[in-house]
Enzyme design. Structure first.
Site, PDB file in Angstrom:
ATOM      1  N   ARG A 138     -19.722 -45.501 -20.769  1.00 17.91           N
ATOM      2  CA  ARG A 138     -20.943 -44.783 -20.409  1.00 17.91           C
ATOM      3  C   ARG A 138     -21.846 -45.773 -19.673  1.00 17.91           C
ATOM      4  NH1 ARG A 138     -19.782 -43.585 -25.845  1.00 17.91           N
ATOM      5  NH2 ARG A 138     -19.258 -41.383 -26.235  1.00 17.91           N
ATOM      6  N   LYS A 164     -22.327 -44.888 -28.902  1.00 20.20           N
ATOM      7  CA  LYS A 164     -23.169 -43.904 -29.579  1.00 20.20           C
ATOM      8  C   LYS A 164     -23.093 -44.089 -31.087  1.00 20.20           C
ATOM      9  CE  LYS A 164     -23.380 -40.053 -26.303  1.00 20.20           C
ATOM     10  NZ  LYS A 164     -23.068 -38.610 -26.094  1.00 20.20           N
ATOM     11  N   HIS A 231     -21.679 -40.284 -14.102  1.00 19.50           N
ATOM     12  CA  HIS A 231     -20.853 -39.938 -15.257  1.00 19.50           C
ATOM     13  C   HIS A 231     -19.444 -39.529 -14.833  1.00 19.50           C
ATOM     14  CE1 HIS A 231     -20.826 -39.501 -19.558  1.00 19.50           C
ATOM     15  NE2 HIS A 231     -20.292 -38.303 -19.486  1.00 19.50           N
ATOM     16  N   ARG A 234     -16.701 -42.111 -15.354  1.00 20.37           N
ATOM     17  CA  ARG A 234     -16.098 -42.088 -16.696  1.00 20.37           C
ATOM     18  C   ARG A 234     -15.047 -40.981 -16.775  1.00 20.37           C
ATOM     19  NH1 ARG A 234     -17.095 -43.162 -22.312  1.00 20.37           N
ATOM     20  NH2 ARG A 234     -17.209 -41.306 -23.638  1.00 20.37           N
ATOM     21  N   HIS A 257     -15.121 -41.721 -28.285  1.00 15.83           N
ATOM     22  CA  HIS A 257     -15.434 -40.376 -28.781  1.00 15.83           C
ATOM     23  C   HIS A 257     -15.362 -40.354 -30.299  1.00 15.83           C
ATOM     24  CE1 HIS A 257     -14.100 -38.386 -24.754  1.00 15.83           C
ATOM     25  NE2 HIS A 257     -15.372 -38.708 -24.746  1.00 15.83           N
ATOM     26  N   TYR A 266     -10.132 -33.400 -21.703  1.00 18.70           N
ATOM     27  CA  TYR A 266      -9.448 -34.052 -20.577  1.00 18.70           C
ATOM     28  C   TYR A 266      -7.960 -33.710 -20.534  1.00 18.70           C
ATOM     29  CZ  TYR A 266     -13.604 -36.998 -20.382  1.00 18.70           C
ATOM     30  OH  TYR A 266     -14.892 -37.447 -20.294  1.00 18.70           O
TER      31      TYR A 266
END
Length: 285
Positions: A138, A164, A231, A234, A257, A266
């Site tokens: 990110r 995150k 983005h 990515r 993730h 994806y």
């Protein structure tokens, strides 16, 4: 509100919008369609009849219904503020849950066209964007990398990322061109601690702001004539991994993730990749 008033007030509402021509055109079409239906049914605009309107068009796709509902909600809020309605007839409408859009990656050739227009003197920019593309970081993660997060031990080059939820992960640096560029950048920095990417304003280093990076990226994409958001770098990396046969579990770990559902977005591989995989399976039989 009766249909005739709705038709009149719709134009006043549209006239006060400060949105794009395309949006105003879509709002007008939605309001005209509702007005025509109410006139045909000889009904007023209220909660009961608005519900009947959507029930009569149950064949609409969720995205279509969601767009129309947004139009009516905004018009009704506008009408309430002007005492044209006693209550909001959209309050009891069930909001459509739309599936998240499928991540759209770009071909490597298109992204390389963007990299090609970055001037040589903007080596920091070139490295930052290349790092995001080749690792799937990110942009916020990349901007927060410190020099001490890098381990460029030959044959085991990797970096530690704070993602995150303050979750740390290790990301392999497997692209030789990227690794060599990182080594040159570190030699040019001349320090062993602190942010890897720093702003140079008035001769003083400091955190590189997202807004500045975003502005620079937009200039490069415009110069290259390629539509691509930051983005999407990515997304493009993840798409390359999927098309290359890398497992979703590995991609999930690399991208940071928390839930596998995010990675499953994806999973739509290209036809050529799918065909190659089936042929390989057939040859093994």
């Amino acid at each position: 509100m009766d249909a005739a008033t709705l038709q009149t007030q719709s134009e006043h509402f549209l006239g006060e919008l400060t949105r794009s021509t395309h949006t105003v055109r879509a709002y007008r079409a939605d309001l005209l369609h509702l007005t025509a239906w109410l006139q045909e049914q000889q009904q007023d605009l209220d909660g009961e009849h608005l519900g009947q309107y959507f029930a009569a068009h149950s064949h609409w796709a969720p995205a279509t219904r969601s767009r129309k509902q947004t139009t009516f909600e905004r018009f009704c809020r506008w009408a309430l503020q002007r005492d044209l309605l006693n209550r909001d007839p959209t309050l009891h409408l069930e909001r459509q849950r739309l599936p998240p859009p499928h991540p759209r990656g770009l071909r490597r050739a298109d992204i390389e066209r963007i990299f090609a227009v970055i001037p040589q003197e903007q080596a920091r920019d070139a490295l930052l964007f290349r790092l995001v593309f080749e690792t799937g970081l990110r942009i916020g993660e990349a901007l927060n990398i410190h020099v001490e997060d890098l381990d460029l031990t030959k044959g085991d080059e990797h970096l530690t990322v704070l993602g995150k939820g303050d979750r740390r992960r290790t990301v392999l640096l497997d692209d030789p061109k990227l690794v060599n560029t990182l080594r040159r950048h570190l030699r040019a920095l001349g320090y062993t601690h602190g942010l890897l990417f720093q702003a140079t304003k008035n001769g003083r280093g400091g955190p590189l702001r997202y807004q500045s990076v975003q502005s620079r990226w937009q200039r490069y994409t415009a110069r290259a004539g390629v539509a691509c958001t930051l983005h999407q770098l990515r997304h493009s990396h993840a798409t390359e991994l999927v098309n290359g046969g890398v497992s979703l579990a590995t991609i999930r770990k690399r991208l940071g993730h928390q839930h596998i559902q995010s990675t499953l977005r994806y999973a739509e591989v290209s036809d050529a990749t799918a065909d190659a995989e089936v042929r390989q399976w057939r040859r093994r039989k």
